[in-house]
Design a protein around this motif. Structure first.
Motif, PDB file in Angstrom:
ATOM      1  N   TYR A 139       0.825  -1.208   0.000  1.00  0.00           N
ATOM      2  CA  TYR A 139       0.000   0.000   0.000  1.00  0.00           C
ATOM      3  C   TYR A 139       0.858   1.257   0.000  1.00  0.00           C
ATOM      4  O   TYR A 139       0.502   2.271  -0.620  1.00  0.00           O
ATOM      5  CB  TYR A 139      -0.919  -0.016   1.226  1.00  0.00           C
ATOM      6  CG  TYR A 139      -1.912   1.129   1.264  1.00  0.00           C
ATOM      7  CD1 TYR A 139      -3.118   1.038   0.582  1.00  0.00           C
ATOM      8  CD2 TYR A 139      -1.630   2.294   1.971  1.00  0.00           C
ATOM      9  CE1 TYR A 139      -4.028   2.080   0.605  1.00  0.00           C
ATOM     10  CE2 TYR A 139      -2.532   3.338   2.007  1.00  0.00           C
ATOM     11  CZ  TYR A 139      -3.730   3.237   1.325  1.00  0.00           C
ATOM     12  OH  TYR A 139      -4.635   4.269   1.355  1.00  0.00           O
ATOM     13  N   GLU A 140       1.981   1.218   0.687  1.00  0.00           N
ATOM     14  CA  GLU A 140       2.858   2.380   0.796  1.00  0.00           C
ATOM     15  C   GLU A 140       3.259   2.907  -0.569  1.00  0.00           C
ATOM     16  O   GLU A 140       3.369   4.129  -0.775  1.00  0.00           O
ATOM     17  CB  GLU A 140       4.101   2.003   1.602  1.00  0.00           C
ATOM     18  CG  GLU A 140       5.145   3.096   1.696  1.00  0.00           C
ATOM     19  CD  GLU A 140       6.386   2.649   2.447  1.00  0.00           C
ATOM     20  OE1 GLU A 140       7.343   3.432   2.534  1.00  0.00           O
ATOM     21  OE2 GLU A 140       6.392   1.499   2.937  1.00  0.00           O
ATOM     22  N   PHE A 141       3.470   2.019  -1.537  1.00  0.00           N
ATOM     23  CA  PHE A 141       3.901   2.427  -2.875  1.00  0.00           C
ATOM     24  C   PHE A 141       2.727   2.508  -3.847  1.00  0.00           C
ATOM     25  O   PHE A 141       2.652   3.447  -4.635  1.00  0.00           O
ATOM     26  CB  PHE A 141       4.958   1.454  -3.400  1.00  0.00           C
ATOM     27  CG  PHE A 141       6.175   1.362  -2.526  1.00  0.00           C
ATOM     28  CD1 PHE A 141       7.064   2.421  -2.442  1.00  0.00           C
ATOM     29  CD2 PHE A 141       6.432   0.228  -1.773  1.00  0.00           C
ATOM     30  CE1 PHE A 141       8.194   2.343  -1.638  1.00  0.00           C
ATOM     31  CE2 PHE A 141       7.549   0.143  -0.970  1.00  0.00           C
ATOM     32  CZ  PHE A 141       8.432   1.208  -0.899  1.00  0.00           C
ATOM     33  N   ASP A 142       1.837   1.521  -3.815  1.00  0.00           N
ATOM     34  CA  ASP A 142       0.735   1.499  -4.773  1.00  0.00           C
ATOM     35  C   ASP A 142      -0.217   2.672  -4.582  1.00  0.00           C
ATOM     36  O   ASP A 142      -0.898   3.084  -5.521  1.00  0.00           O
ATOM     37  CB  ASP A 142      -0.044   0.182  -4.651  1.00  0.00           C
ATOM     38  CG  ASP A 142       0.764  -1.004  -5.145  1.00  0.00           C
ATOM     39  OD1 ASP A 142       1.786  -0.776  -5.810  1.00  0.00           O
ATOM     40  OD2 ASP A 142       0.385  -2.156  -4.858  1.00  0.00           O
ATOM     41  N   ARG A 143      -0.299   3.214  -3.371  1.00  0.00           N
ATOM     42  CA  ARG A 143      -1.240   4.302  -3.099  1.00  0.00           C
ATOM     43  C   ARG A 143      -0.568   5.671  -3.023  1.00  0.00           C
ATOM     44  O   ARG A 143      -1.240   6.698  -3.228  1.00  0.00           O
ATOM     45  CB  ARG A 143      -1.957   4.017  -1.762  1.00  0.00           C
ATOM     46  CG  ARG A 143      -2.970   5.090  -1.337  1.00  0.00           C
ATOM     47  CD  ARG A 143      -4.098   5.214  -2.342  1.00  0.00           C
ATOM     48  NE  ARG A 143      -5.079   6.197  -1.916  1.00  0.00           N
ATOM     49  CZ  ARG A 143      -4.969   7.523  -2.090  1.00  0.00           C
ATOM     50  NH1 ARG A 143      -3.894   8.006  -2.684  1.00  0.00           N
ATOM     51  NH2 ARG A 143      -5.912   8.340  -1.677  1.00  0.00           N
ATOM     52  N   ASN A 144       0.735   5.713  -2.776  1.00  0.00           N
ATOM     53  CA  ASN A 144       1.350   6.997  -2.441  1.00  0.00           C
ATOM     54  C   ASN A 144       2.545   7.387  -3.299  1.00  0.00           C
ATOM     55  O   ASN A 144       3.243   8.340  -2.950  1.00  0.00           O
ATOM     56  CB  ASN A 144       1.794   6.994  -0.967  1.00  0.00           C
ATOM     57  CG  ASN A 144       0.631   6.787  -0.019  1.00  0.00           C
ATOM     58  OD1 ASN A 144      -0.404   7.416  -0.159  1.00  0.00           O
ATOM     59  ND2 ASN A 144       0.812   5.887   0.943  1.00  0.00           N
ATOM     60  N   LEU A 145       2.806   6.670  -4.381  1.00  0.00           N
ATOM     61  CA  LEU A 145       3.996   6.968  -5.169  1.00  0.00           C
ATOM     62  C   LEU A 145       3.635   7.236  -6.627  1.00  0.00           C
ATOM     63  O   LEU A 145       2.819   6.522  -7.222  1.00  0.00           O
ATOM     64  CB  LEU A 145       4.987   5.805  -5.098  1.00  0.00           C
ATOM     65  CG  LEU A 145       6.294   5.973  -5.880  1.00  0.00           C
ATOM     66  CD1 LEU A 145       7.097   7.155  -5.352  1.00  0.00           C
ATOM     67  CD2 LEU A 145       7.130   4.695  -5.817  1.00  0.00           C
ATOM     68  N   ALA A 146       4.265   8.273  -7.184  1.00  0.00           N
ATOM     69  CA  ALA A 146       4.138   8.594  -8.604  1.00  0.00           C
ATOM     70  C   ALA A 146       5.528   8.890  -9.148  1.00  0.00           C
ATOM     71  O   ALA A 146       6.366   9.498  -8.465  1.00  0.00           O
ATOM     72  CB  ALA A 146       3.213   9.787  -8.818  1.00  0.00           C
ATOM     73  N   LEU A 147       5.801   8.458 -10.382  1.00  0.00           N
ATOM     74  CA  LEU A 147       7.111   8.608 -11.000  1.00  0.00           C
ATOM     75  C   LEU A 147       7.012   9.526 -12.214  1.00  0.00           C
ATOM     76  O   LEU A 147       6.079   9.407 -13.024  1.00  0.00           O
ATOM     77  CB  LEU A 147       7.662   7.250 -11.432  1.00  0.00           C
ATOM     78  CG  LEU A 147       7.741   6.159 -10.356  1.00  0.00           C
ATOM     79  CD1 LEU A 147       8.209   4.845 -10.975  1.00  0.00           C
ATOM     80  CD2 LEU A 147       8.671   6.579  -9.224  1.00  0.00           C
ATOM     81  N   ILE A 148       7.979  10.431 -12.344  1.00  0.00           N
ATOM     82  CA  ILE A 148       8.092  11.290 -13.518  1.00  0.00           C
ATOM     83  C   ILE A 148       9.548  11.295 -13.957  1.00  0.00           C
ATOM     84  O   ILE A 148      10.430  10.781 -13.265  1.00  0.00           O
ATOM     85  CB  ILE A 148       7.600  12.728 -13.228  1.00  0.00           C
ATOM     86  CG1 ILE A 148       8.463  13.381 -12.132  1.00  0.00           C
ATOM     87  CG2 ILE A 148       6.136  12.725 -12.809  1.00  0.00           C
ATOM     88  CD1 ILE A 148       8.090  14.836 -11.856  1.00  0.00           C
ATOM     89  N   HIS A 149       9.823  11.886 -15.128  1.00  0.00           N
ATOM     90  CA  HIS A 149      11.199  11.941 -15.608  1.00  0.00           C
ATOM     91  C   HIS A 149      12.000  12.921 -14.764  1.00  0.00           C
ATOM     92  O   HIS A 149      11.487  13.918 -14.261  1.00  0.00           O
ATOM     93  CB  HIS A 149      11.235  12.354 -17.083  1.00  0.00           C
ATOM     94  CG  HIS A 149      12.544  12.090 -17.739  1.00  0.00           C
ATOM     95  ND1 HIS A 149      13.627  12.956 -17.631  1.00  0.00           N
ATOM     96  CD2 HIS A 149      12.979  11.043 -18.505  1.00  0.00           C
ATOM     97  CE1 HIS A 149      14.645  12.470 -18.298  1.00  0.00           C
ATOM     98  NE2 HIS A 149      14.292  11.313 -18.840  1.00  0.00           N
TER      99      HIS A 149
END
Length: 415
Positions: free
Chosen positions: A198-208
């Motif tokens: 949940y820590e990553f699937d709900r709270n993480l976004a990646l950009i360049h």
């Protein structure tokens, strides 16, 4: 010195005559109880080892094993560190990143998120995000393209799919004539990943990385370098040894600072579960006491005859220690074989039970891990087997001592 007579008599007492079948039944229940306790202990610890390894792979597959940053939270010369990093054989990869908090907005839905700027070509060296993508590709993050990759729970909450626009509201603010306004930029969803945490699937976004630098006014600088090591358990040692090589202008951290408490909690739970299940083994082992007490009572005439034939009290005591130890050995070995086989086949046994009962123990709607993982450690097996057999031997001491105190005249008075 080994005395075959004592061993022979102790082994003979394990075979029941017609009038001592009940005693043999009690001995059998002691063996089965000990076997079940050892089986349960080996299986449960193996499953907990499997869960710990699964969680470690998922968490440390996305989080850095160690990181390097500047004293002000910015690293401006990260390329110059590469020669030093190449000289450390325990460092298997590194990648720059820019990380900050931001608000994501999509069609009236807003969510806070951790925004991480990455280089798609270098990110697979330090994380498993490329293998966790369920939609899109990591290479879709182009410099100046303002694409964004979201965790599956975050994308679901915002109600977006690949190709949908999303607004990123950065915490940096600019002074303007009309007041102070946050920095806002429109991105396009180009991928969705699923880690199973949940820590990553709900709270993480990646950009360049270039887009993150433009968004946060960090042209020419990054937040730091993320490192991947050959052994995560050496992270503290590597960070400690790497610090003097880099100098005082850099700050090093390892994964134990952020996630160490979580894994310590898992280890504590494992120890508590070991103690609880060990009590079951102890109860089964001390059932041997009642078995031997009944055998001693039944064999009083035999003990008296052996004493009159010249056997010492120590020899009598040895007979019943051998008898109880054999019971404990059979139960321990049976439980060890059963526990090892069950631990190695949990992935087959549990689905078979689920199909038989028509239930699912770990539903995907509730749990991120839907299958029981298992990791058998032979060190655990050795410790469990040794403790179980030791408890069995200790359980024989009191009945054996009582048997050695029997007086031949008293025992044969009414025979």
């Amino acid at each position: 010195m080994f005395k075959p007579l004592i061993f022979f008599i102790g082994l003979r007492y394990t075979r029941a005559k017609r009038r001592t079948r009940f005693i043999s039944f009690i001995a059998l229940t002691s063996v089965l109880g000990l076997a079940l306790g050892v089986t349960a202990l080996i299986t449960v610890l193996s499953v907990m080892n499997g869960f710990e390894e699964e969680l470690r792979e998922r968490i440390l597959g996305m989080a850095s094993h160690a990181s390097i940053s500047g004293p002000d939270g910015k690293l401006r010369d990260w390329h110059s560190l590469e020669p030093t990093l190449r000289q450390e054989p325990r460092i298997q990869g590194w990648a720059p990143y820019i990380e900050t908090q931001a608000m994501l907005n999509a069609d009236r839905r807003v969510s806070g998120s951790l925004i991480r700027g990455i280089l798609p070509g270098m990110e697979p060296e330090v994380s498993a995000v490329a293998q966790r993508l369920i939609q899109g590709r990591l290479e879709a993050l182009k410099p100046g393209g303002f694409g964004i990759v979201l965790g599956v729970e975050l994308a679901s909450y915002l109600g977006v799919v690949i190709g949908d626009p999303i607004t990123v509201i950065a915490p940096e603010i600019n002074g303007a004539a009309g007041g102070i306004l946050p920095r806002i930029k429109r991105f396009t969803v180009v991928g969705v990943f699923q880690v199973g945490m949940y820590e990553f699937d709900r709270n993480l976004a990646l950009i360049h990385l270039d887009d993150a630098a433009q968004l946060h006014h960090m042209e020419g600088a990054v937040s730091g370098l993320r490192l991947r090591l050959d052994d995560v358990f050496h992270a503290q040692q590597v960070a400690h040894e790497l610090g003097p090589k880099l100098g005082d202008h850099y700050t090093l951290a390892d994964w134990t600072l952020e996630h160490g408490n979580f894994f310590q909690a898992v280890q504590t739970e494992k120890r508590v579960m070991f103690i609880i299940l060990l009590l079951i083994v102890a109860v089964a082992a001390f059932n041997i006491v009642s078995t031997l007490v009944m055998v001693v009572t039944d064999k009083r005439p035999d003990i008296a005859i052996l004493r009159t034939q010249g056997m010492t009290p120590e020899g009598i005591m040895g007979i019943f220690i051998v008898l109880g130890s054999l019971i404990g050995l059979f139960g321990t070995l049976l439980g060890t074989v059963g526990g090892v086989l069950l631990a190695l086949n949990v992935d087959r046994v549990v689905p078979a039970i689920e199909r038989l009962l028509g239930v699912q123990f770990l539903s995907g709607d509730v749990y991120y891990i839907t299958e029981l993982p298992s990791k058998l450690l032979w060190s655990d097996v050795a410790v469990i087997t040794g403790i179980a057999f030791l408890l069995s031997v200790l359980a024989t001491l009191y009945p054996a001592r009582q048997a050695s105190r029997i007086q031949p005249a008293e025992a044969l008075r009414y025979e």
